[in-house]
Design a protein around this motif. Structure first.
Motif, PDB file in Angstrom:
ATOM      1  N   GLN A 238     -32.642   3.561  24.886  1.00  0.00           N
ATOM      2  CA  GLN A 238     -31.640   4.365  25.540  1.00  0.00           C
ATOM      3  C   GLN A 238     -30.923   4.770  25.142  1.00  0.00           C
ATOM      4  O   GLN A 238     -29.718   4.237  24.014  1.00  0.00           O
ATOM      5  CB  GLN A 238     -31.548   3.543  26.939  1.00  0.00           C
ATOM      6  N   THR A 239     -30.303   6.316  24.925  1.00  0.00           N
ATOM      7  CA  THR A 239     -28.953   7.039  24.272  1.00  0.00           C
ATOM      8  C   THR A 239     -28.311   7.106  25.239  1.00  0.00           C
ATOM      9  O   THR A 239     -29.146   8.686  26.489  1.00  0.00           O
ATOM     10  CB  THR A 239     -30.146   7.580  23.154  1.00  0.00           C
ATOM     11  N   ILE A 240     -27.125   6.825  25.219  1.00  0.00           N
ATOM     12  CA  ILE A 240     -26.155   7.086  26.718  1.00  0.00           C
ATOM     13  C   ILE A 240     -25.480   8.294  26.377  1.00  0.00           C
ATOM     14  O   ILE A 240     -24.150   7.464  26.152  1.00  0.00           O
ATOM     15  CB  ILE A 240     -25.473   5.813  27.288  1.00  0.00           C
ATOM     16  N   PRO A 241     -25.052   9.441  26.901  1.00  0.00           N
ATOM     17  CA  PRO A 241     -24.289  10.388  26.198  1.00  0.00           C
ATOM     18  C   PRO A 241     -23.170   9.476  26.959  1.00  0.00           C
ATOM     19  O   PRO A 241     -22.916   9.235  28.233  1.00  0.00           O
ATOM     20  CB  PRO A 241     -24.856  11.641  26.551  1.00  0.00           C
ATOM     21  N   VAL A 242     -21.508  10.322  26.560  1.00  0.00           N
ATOM     22  CA  VAL A 242     -20.561   9.221  27.311  1.00  0.00           C
ATOM     23  C   VAL A 242     -19.506  10.282  27.489  1.00  0.00           C
ATOM     24  O   VAL A 242     -19.462  11.083  26.596  1.00  0.00           O
ATOM     25  CB  VAL A 242     -19.724   7.846  27.288  1.00  0.00           C
ATOM     26  N   PRO A 243     -18.799  10.495  28.645  1.00  0.00           N
ATOM     27  CA  PRO A 243     -17.570  11.902  28.687  1.00  0.00           C
ATOM     28  C   PRO A 243     -16.126  11.302  27.588  1.00  0.00           C
ATOM     29  O   PRO A 243     -16.062   9.813  27.362  1.00  0.00           O
ATOM     30  CB  PRO A 243     -17.342  11.002  30.031  1.00  0.00           C
ATOM     31  N   ALA A 244     -15.623  12.452  26.875  1.00  0.00           N
ATOM     32  CA  ALA A 244     -14.617  12.018  26.050  1.00  0.00           C
ATOM     33  C   ALA A 244     -13.511  11.335  26.560  1.00  0.00           C
ATOM     34  O   ALA A 244     -12.839  10.904  28.089  1.00  0.00           O
ATOM     35  CB  ALA A 244     -14.098  13.564  25.428  1.00  0.00           C
ATOM     36  N   GLY A 245     -13.291  10.228  25.659  1.00  0.00           N
ATOM     37  CA  GLY A 245     -11.917   8.928  26.517  1.00  0.00           C
ATOM     38  C   GLY A 245     -12.628   8.282  26.942  1.00  0.00           C
ATOM     39  O   GLY A 245     -11.802   6.858  27.882  1.00  0.00           O
ATOM     40  N   THR A 246     -13.423   7.815  26.749  1.00  0.00           N
ATOM     41  CA  THR A 246     -13.876   6.444  28.075  1.00  0.00           C
ATOM     42  C   THR A 246     -13.997   5.383  26.231  1.00  0.00           C
ATOM     43  O   THR A 246     -14.253   5.026  25.568  1.00  0.00           O
ATOM     44  CB  THR A 246     -15.564   6.724  27.421  1.00  0.00           C
ATOM     45  N   ASN A 247     -13.481   4.178  27.793  1.00  0.00           N
ATOM     46  CA  ASN A 247     -13.090   3.001  26.650  1.00  0.00           C
ATOM     47  C   ASN A 247     -13.932   2.231  27.128  1.00  0.00           C
ATOM     48  O   ASN A 247     -14.252   0.854  25.804  1.00  0.00           O
ATOM     49  CB  ASN A 247     -11.990   2.950  26.230  1.00  0.00           C
ATOM     50  N   GLU A 248     -14.229   1.785  28.089  1.00  0.00           N
ATOM     51  CA  GLU A 248     -15.423   0.879  28.472  1.00  0.00           C
ATOM     52  C   GLU A 248     -16.729   1.425  28.773  1.00  0.00           C
ATOM     53  O   GLU A 248     -16.086   2.063  30.271  1.00  0.00           O
ATOM     54  CB  GLU A 248     -15.363  -0.485  29.626  1.00  0.00           C
ATOM     55  N   LEU A 249     -17.843   1.352  28.947  1.00  0.00           N
ATOM     56  CA  LEU A 249     -18.898   1.794  29.672  1.00  0.00           C
ATOM     57  C   LEU A 249     -19.439   0.826  30.639  1.00  0.00           C
ATOM     58  O   LEU A 249     -20.128  -0.863  30.023  1.00  0.00           O
ATOM     59  CB  LEU A 249     -19.996   2.046  28.428  1.00  0.00           C
ATOM     60  N   SER A 250     -19.791   0.603  31.686  1.00  0.00           N
ATOM     61  CA  SER A 250     -20.626  -0.333  32.642  1.00  0.00           C
ATOM     62  C   SER A 250     -22.082   0.327  33.271  1.00  0.00           C
ATOM     63  O   SER A 250     -22.641   0.725  33.425  1.00  0.00           O
ATOM     64  CB  SER A 250     -19.221  -0.251  34.021  1.00  0.00           C
ATOM     65  N   LEU A 251     -22.490  -0.767  32.463  1.00  0.00           N
ATOM     66  CA  LEU A 251     -24.165  -0.425  32.431  1.00  0.00           C
ATOM     67  C   LEU A 251     -25.109  -1.553  33.734  1.00  0.00           C
ATOM     68  O   LEU A 251     -24.554  -3.327  33.756  1.00  0.00           O
ATOM     69  CB  LEU A 251     -24.511  -0.451  31.468  1.00  0.00           C
ATOM     70  N   LEU A 252     -25.493  -0.767  34.426  1.00  0.00           N
ATOM     71  CA  LEU A 252     -26.185  -2.079  35.337  1.00  0.00           C
ATOM     72  C   LEU A 252     -27.664  -1.845  35.383  1.00  0.00           C
ATOM     73  O   LEU A 252     -28.575  -0.447  34.984  1.00  0.00           O
ATOM     74  CB  LEU A 252     -26.466  -1.259  36.688  1.00  0.00           C
ATOM     75  N   PHE A 253     -28.360  -2.949  35.248  1.00  0.00           N
ATOM     76  CA  PHE A 253     -30.424  -2.954  35.314  1.00  0.00           C
ATOM     77  C   PHE A 253     -30.049  -3.249  36.716  1.00  0.00           C
ATOM     78  O   PHE A 253     -29.467  -3.735  37.323  1.00  0.00           O
ATOM     79  CB  PHE A 253     -30.045  -4.178  34.584  1.00  0.00           C
ATOM     80  N   PRO A 254     -31.078  -2.490  37.386  1.00  0.00           N
ATOM     81  CA  PRO A 254     -31.451  -2.900  38.807  1.00  0.00           C
ATOM     82  C   PRO A 254     -31.860  -4.153  39.394  1.00  0.00           C
ATOM     83  O   PRO A 254     -32.528  -4.991  38.156  1.00  0.00           O
ATOM     84  CB  PRO A 254     -32.616  -1.722  38.848  1.00  0.00           C
ATOM     85  N   GLU A 255     -30.969  -4.500  39.915  1.00  0.00           N
ATOM     86  CA  GLU A 255     -31.131  -6.009  40.920  1.00  0.00           C
ATOM     87  C   GLU A 255     -32.173  -5.693  42.252  1.00  0.00           C
ATOM     88  O   GLU A 255     -32.997  -6.633  42.106  1.00  0.00           O
ATOM     89  CB  GLU A 255     -30.146  -6.208  40.922  1.00  0.00           C
ATOM     90  N   TRP A 256     -31.502  -5.422  43.734  1.00  0.00           N
ATOM     91  CA  TRP A 256     -32.064  -4.671  44.797  1.00  0.00           C
ATOM     92  C   TRP A 256     -33.170  -4.157  44.204  1.00  0.00           C
ATOM     93  O   TRP A 256     -32.814  -2.233  44.725  1.00  0.00           O
ATOM     94  CB  TRP A 256     -30.969  -4.323  45.965  1.00  0.00           C
ATOM     95  N   LEU A 257     -34.555  -4.458  44.700  1.00  0.00           N
ATOM     96  CA  LEU A 257     -35.111  -3.550  44.285  1.00  0.00           C
ATOM     97  C   LEU A 257     -36.458  -2.798  45.218  1.00  0.00           C
ATOM     98  O   LEU A 257     -36.289  -3.458  46.267  1.00  0.00           O
ATOM     99  CB  LEU A 257     -36.450  -3.995  43.482  1.00  0.00           C
ATOM    100  N   PRO A 258     -36.042  -1.367  45.163  1.00  0.00           N
ATOM    101  CA  PRO A 258     -37.012  -0.712  46.758  1.00  0.00           C
ATOM    102  C   PRO A 258     -38.808  -1.676  46.969  1.00  0.00           C
ATOM    103  O   PRO A 258     -39.016  -1.734  46.248  1.00  0.00           O
ATOM    104  CB  PRO A 258     -37.127   0.958  45.895  1.00  0.00           C
ATOM    105  N   GLY A 259     -38.739  -1.435  48.160  1.00  0.00           N
ATOM    106  CA  GLY A 259     -40.186  -2.420  48.373  1.00  0.00           C
ATOM    107  C   GLY A 259     -40.532  -3.584  47.810  1.00  0.00           C
ATOM    108  O   GLY A 259     -41.257  -4.355  48.683  1.00  0.00           O
ATOM    109  N   ASN A 260     -39.225  -3.817  47.275  1.00  0.00           N
ATOM    110  CA  ASN A 260     -39.369  -5.583  46.903  1.00  0.00           C
ATOM    111  C   ASN A 260     -38.427  -6.267  48.587  1.00  0.00           C
ATOM    112  O   ASN A 260     -38.449  -7.478  48.459  1.00  0.00           O
ATOM    113  CB  ASN A 260     -38.557  -6.023  46.213  1.00  0.00           C
ATOM    114  N   HIS A 261     -37.485  -5.653  48.897  1.00  0.00           N
ATOM    115  CA  HIS A 261     -36.560  -5.715  50.095  1.00  0.00           C
ATOM    116  C   HIS A 261     -35.671  -6.403  49.426  1.00  0.00           C
ATOM    117  O   HIS A 261     -35.244  -7.570  50.293  1.00  0.00           O
ATOM    118  CB  HIS A 261     -37.582  -6.220  50.901  1.00  0.00           C
ATOM    119  N   ALA A 262     -34.987  -6.833  47.945  1.00  0.00           N
ATOM    120  CA  ALA A 262     -34.330  -8.098  47.600  1.00  0.00           C
ATOM    121  C   ALA A 262     -34.312  -8.033  46.267  1.00  0.00           C
ATOM    122  O   ALA A 262     -34.571  -6.621  45.798  1.00  0.00           O
ATOM    123  CB  ALA A 262     -35.097  -9.652  47.823  1.00  0.00           C
ATOM    124  N   ALA A 263     -33.424  -8.720  46.264  1.00  0.00           N
ATOM    125  CA  ALA A 263     -33.003  -9.089  44.165  1.00  0.00           C
ATOM    126  C   ALA A 263     -33.436  -9.223  43.095  1.00  0.00           C
ATOM    127  O   ALA A 263     -33.333 -10.815  43.382  1.00  0.00           O
ATOM    128  CB  ALA A 263     -31.462  -9.358  44.463  1.00  0.00           C
TER     129      ALA A 263
END
Length: 646
Positions: free
Chosen positions: A70-95
């Motif tokens: 994955q190539t994630i462009p970040v805004p100028a001045g970003t010093n920390e990037l917070s990335l999430l892995f999907p937890e609560w999944l549609p259709g699974n009705h749960a984490a």
């Protein structure tokens, strides 16, 4: 006397209450701080960095590995990037986001490694340190498909794969997922066909790409790809996309293809509107890849047993998942309870109205299957017989647990095996929900002399704004109000009583109002027989109160049933019946013979290293549920299952 002795008894009770003893002063005793673990509210704003490139190499089918960049462009001045892995999944009705399958995680910028760590209060969040001047972060990792069923659902075999984007991608925190732009590409094994609802497909060699899409739509658009694949048009802008373990399983007779075509016609007739611009029925004919039935707005993931197309009549019991998941495009994807819609995959879902989302989908899945011929009317009647029997005689847990409480089971239990499911209950919002909606249909038909039914509710509730494939939320009050607009009745009390209160009678009233009744025979009906054959087990739940696998091991027992009372539990193995080696025929013969006698059924049972002779005092014979008409001529259920499309 009672008035004078009560204070004395109370005083005696108080006298014997022991106070809590103080801890020694020298013991350590920490004080908890207030944790900052409230789920952050994302904003309905675009990800300011720009479009994320997501490239997946899915060619390593031998090892079952997806390699992700994955190539994630970040805004100028970003010093920390917070990335999430999907937890609560549609259709699974749960984490249920399988973060444990993400491995070899590395973040880089300009070819240099970046420091990262997980959020200690949310391990699905990766916090990446971004050096000054960096405008692009690259994430590389592998998603490892389970190789055996004991590790999880197998999504990649040497003949096919099922790529689910949410299980092998990250997204930036703080924004609605519908506002995050992604450009996806996938490389598949040489010559494989690729099916998905994504738009703008291009192919260069074996690398397939699509138009830039928002992350929510991407997650809602999985891929089926396979070495052996075939596609059919089954309606206007509707395709049936099949992959199989072998080419022979893709043979679909013209008369059976017509059943899929009629399914689309019947759905259009029922809802009166479409909430997709095109739709793909993704179908895997396999016993190698893990089974699936998962809804999406413009597609659905479905699996059949390998021979379900070529042995159509024999496998009729296996065909329902397609109609069920199709209904979800209207019920669950377009109309969704306000607690189940979330702006991202970090916000917890609230499952309390799953008896609408899944229960009414189960109902219409049955009805549309019969109306279209995707399943025979007899198969649907047999399916309803099994459902009715389950709640009539096979579920003591009804006494303490209402249907609505089972809507939390995706979170509580996640479909893990439990010792006594008949006492615990599990996800009964599906099938009992369907039986409650059948009763609602019959109340409407009875009150309107057959002029209206739940079809009218479906058109009013799910058939709004033709062409809209967004999400329109609802609550309990809107469900009750829409029912009242179809037929005035105290629907709020009806739904509350049937679904929210414990110790309700078995949900047989809809069946009975529709002109049928539950009866018992000594042979299984077609649905029961098909499930037993495919699952390689013997159902004796309504006689001895247990199910046995192919080797005689107990796989489930009915709480307070004859086997339970005799001490048989899950995992115990029946090795002999009346002194003869165990076989399915031997135990069925013993149950039949005991019906005319007074002697108990004698079993030799192995549990661990111990062998015990167990006597089951049961004399009711073999019992399997069926539905039969209570009268003559066309009954309400016959009319409900009859085709509607012109």
């Amino acid at each position: 006397m009672k008035i004078r002795t009560a204070p004395i008894a109370l005083a005696a009770a108080v006298l014997f209450i022991q106070p809590l003893q103080a801890r020694p002063e020298g013991n350590s005793a920490p004080i908890a701080p207030q944790l900052s673990d409230t789920t952050p509210l994302p904003q309905d704003t675009p990800w300011p960095g720009g479009t994320i490139a997501l490239d997946i190499d899915a060619t390593d089918t031998r090892r079952g590995v997806y390699r992700v960049t994955q190539t994630i462009p970040v805004p100028a001045g970003t010093n920390e990037l917070s990335l999430l892995f999907p937890e609560w999944l549609p259709g699974n009705h749960a984490a249920r986001g399988p973060i444990s399958l993400l491995s070899n995680i590395r973040f880089t910028a300009n070819g240099q490694p970046l420091e990262w760590h997980r959020n200690t209060l949310d391990v699905y969040e990766f916090r990446v340190t971004v050096p000054e001047g960096v405008r692009e972060v690259t994430a590389q990792f592998v998603h490892t498909s389970p190789i055996t069923g004991s590790e999880g659902r197998v999504t990649m075999t040497q003949e096919m794969l099922n790529l689910q984007w949410e299980k092998m991608s990250l997204y930036p925190a703080g924004h609605y997922t519908r506002r995050i732009a992604v450009k996806p590409t996938v490389t598949v094994p040489q010559g494989w066909q690729v099916f998905t609802a994504l738009d703008g497909k291009t192919r260069s060699g074996d690398t397939v790409g699509w138009d830039v899409v928002d992350y929510e739509t991407l997650v809602d658009s999985p891929i089926f790809a396979g070495k052996y694949a075939k596609q059919w048009e089954v309606g206007d802008d509707v395709r049936l996309d099949a992959v199989a373990d072998a080419p022979k399983y893709l043979e679909l007779a013209p008369e059976n293809l017509a059943r899929f075509e009629r399914l689309i016609d019947e759905a259009d007739a029922l809802f009166g509107a479409r909430h997709f611009d095109h739709y793909d029925i993704l179908l895997a004919m396999t016993d190698r890849m893990g089974g699936v039935g998962l809804e999406h707005h413009r597609s659905a993931e479905n699996s059949y047993e390998p021979n379900s197309l070529i042995d159509w009549d024999k496998m009729d019991w296996d065909h329902n998942v397609v109609s069920h998941e199709l209904v979800h495009s209207w019920n669950g994807k377009f109309r969704r309870s306000e607690g189940l819609w979330t702006p991202d995959y970090r916000t917890p879902m609230q499952d309390d109205l799953l008896w609408v989302y899944e229960g009414q989908t189960q109902f219409w899945g049955y009805i549309l299957a019969a109306r279209s011929g995707l399943q025979s009317k007899e198969t649907i009647l047999d399916t309803l017989a099994v459902a009715t029997a389950t709640y009539s005689e096979g579920q003591p847990g009804r006494a303490w647990r209402p249907v609505q409480d089972t809507t939390y089971d995706p979170i509580i239990n996640a479909r893990r095996p439990i010792p006594y499911s008949s006492l615990q209950r599990s996800e009964d919002y599906y099938v009992e929900g369907a039986l409650v909606w059948l009763e609602a249909d019959q109340i409407i038909r009875d009150g309107t002399n057959g002029r209206k039914g739940l079809d009218d509710f479906a058109k009013a509730f799910f058939g709004k704004t033709d062409g809209d494939w967004g999400v329109l939320t609802y609550d309990f009050d809107e469900v009750a109000a829409t029912l009242n607009s179809v037929y005035p009745y105290d629907w709020a009390t009806f739904l509350d009583t049937r679904l929210r209160q414990p110790n309700q009678p078995a949900p047989t009233r809809g069946i009975e109002m529709a002109g049928y009744r539950l009866v018992w025979k000594d042979e299984p009906n077609s649905y029961d027989k098909g499930r037993m054959t495919a699952g390689k087990y013997l159902n004796l739940f309504y006689s001895l109160g247990l199910n046995l696998d192919s080797e005689g091991r107990v796989s489930s027992t009915l709480w307070d049933g004859p086997a339970f009372d005799a001490g048989l539990v899950n995992g115990a193995q029946v090795v002999a019946v009346g002194g003869e080696a165990y076989s399915q025929d031997a135990i069925k013969d013993a149950v039949t013979a005991a019906k005319d006698g007074s002697e108990p059924i004698e079993l030799l049972v192995k549990r661990g290293e111990r062998y015990d002779t167990v006597a089951i005092d049961y004399h009711g014979g073999l019992r399997y549920p069926w539905l039969e008409k209570a009268g003559t001529g066309m009954q309400g259920l016959d009319r409900l299952l009859a085709p509607r499309a012109k």
